[in-house]
Design a protein around this motif. Structure first.
Motif, short mmCIF file in Angstrom:
data_model
loop_
_atom_site.label_atom_id
_atom_site.label_comp_id
_atom_site.label_asym_id
_atom_site.label_seq_id
_atom_site.Cartn_x
_atom_site.Cartn_y
_atom_site.Cartn_z
N VAL A 11 -41.10 3.04 28.38
CA VAL A 11 -42.41 3.05 29.03
C VAL A 11 -42.65 1.71 29.72
O VAL A 11 -43.10 1.67 30.88
CB VAL A 11 -43.52 3.35 27.99
N ASN A 12 -42.38 0.62 29.03
CA ASN A 12 -42.58 -0.71 29.58
C ASN A 12 -41.85 -0.86 30.92
O ASN A 12 -42.43 -1.28 31.91
CB ASN A 12 -42.08 -1.75 28.57
N LEU A 13 -40.59 -0.51 30.95
CA LEU A 13 -39.78 -0.70 32.15
C LEU A 13 -40.15 0.27 33.27
O LEU A 13 -40.38 -0.13 34.41
CB LEU A 13 -38.29 -0.57 31.81
N LEU A 83 -34.28 -3.27 25.57
CA LEU A 83 -33.72 -2.49 26.66
C LEU A 83 -33.22 -3.45 27.73
O LEU A 83 -34.00 -4.29 28.23
CB LEU A 83 -34.77 -1.55 27.27
N GLY A 84 -31.94 -3.35 28.08
CA GLY A 84 -31.41 -4.12 29.20
C GLY A 84 -31.90 -3.51 30.50
O GLY A 84 -32.19 -2.31 30.58
N MET A 100 -32.90 -8.52 29.90
CA MET A 100 -33.26 -7.68 28.77
C MET A 100 -34.72 -7.94 28.40
O MET A 100 -35.19 -9.08 28.46
CB MET A 100 -32.38 -8.00 27.56
N ASP A 101 -35.40 -6.87 28.03
CA ASP A 101 -36.73 -6.97 27.43
C ASP A 101 -36.59 -6.67 25.95
O ASP A 101 -35.90 -5.72 25.56
CB ASP A 101 -37.70 -5.95 28.05
N TYR A 114 -40.76 -10.12 25.22
CA TYR A 114 -39.93 -11.22 25.70
C TYR A 114 -39.04 -10.69 26.81
O TYR A 114 -38.33 -9.70 26.61
CB TYR A 114 -39.04 -11.77 24.58
N THR A 115 -39.05 -11.34 27.97
CA THR A 115 -38.15 -10.99 29.06
C THR A 115 -37.13 -12.10 29.20
O THR A 115 -37.49 -13.26 29.40
CB THR A 115 -38.92 -10.79 30.38
N ILE A 116 -35.86 -11.72 29.10
CA ILE A 116 -34.75 -12.66 29.22
C ILE A 116 -33.96 -12.29 30.46
O ILE A 116 -33.51 -11.14 30.59
CB ILE A 116 -33.86 -12.60 27.96
#
Length: 124
Positions: A11-13, A83-84, A100-101, A114-116
């Motif tokens: 959902v986030n992505l 999720l990548g 990745m989140d 966190y977003t990396i």
């Protein structure tokens, strides 16, 4: 409906950061994030649903023809989801950004995100 951490990551992505309509995006945020959500980006920390919606709109405006795509399946363990992702032009060109989140969840909502970013390439 209580969503699993893996469901929340999808959902986030796809329903927040790929959503062009601000009203639909706000409705998804209200349903899937805690009021006091904290989002850690590589260069800033965002506090609360309103600021998360504002920042998501900024990202969409920076590259309106780009989309986020999952890089593999979303996964969850206990209250953590991840999720990548790949981000870049929607027209089939290679992605420009990958990362990745990772989220902490509670009671079916994201409480901390966190977003990396793992790679940034120059667009072709």
């Amino acid at each position: 409906m209580t969503r699993s951490p893996a469901d929340l990551m999808r959902v986030n992505l796809l329903e927040v950061f790929n959503e062009p309509d601000p009203d639909r995006r706000a409705a998804v945020i209200a349903e899937n994030y805690a009021e006091d959500v904290v989002w850690h980006e590589p260069d800033r920390i965002i506090h609360g649903r309103t600021e998360l919606a504002r920042r998501a709109a900024e990202l969409r405006a920076e590259n309106p023809d780009w989309t986020f795509r999952p890089a593999g399946p979303a996964a969850g363990l206990d209250d953590i989801g991840h999720l990548g992702f790949r981000y870049g032009p929607a027209d089939g060109q290679p992605s420009v950004v990958s990362g990745m989140d990772i989220a902490r969840t509670r009671n079916g909502v994201i409480i901390e995100l966190y977003t990396i970013v793992t790679e940034i390439r120059q667009p072709s």
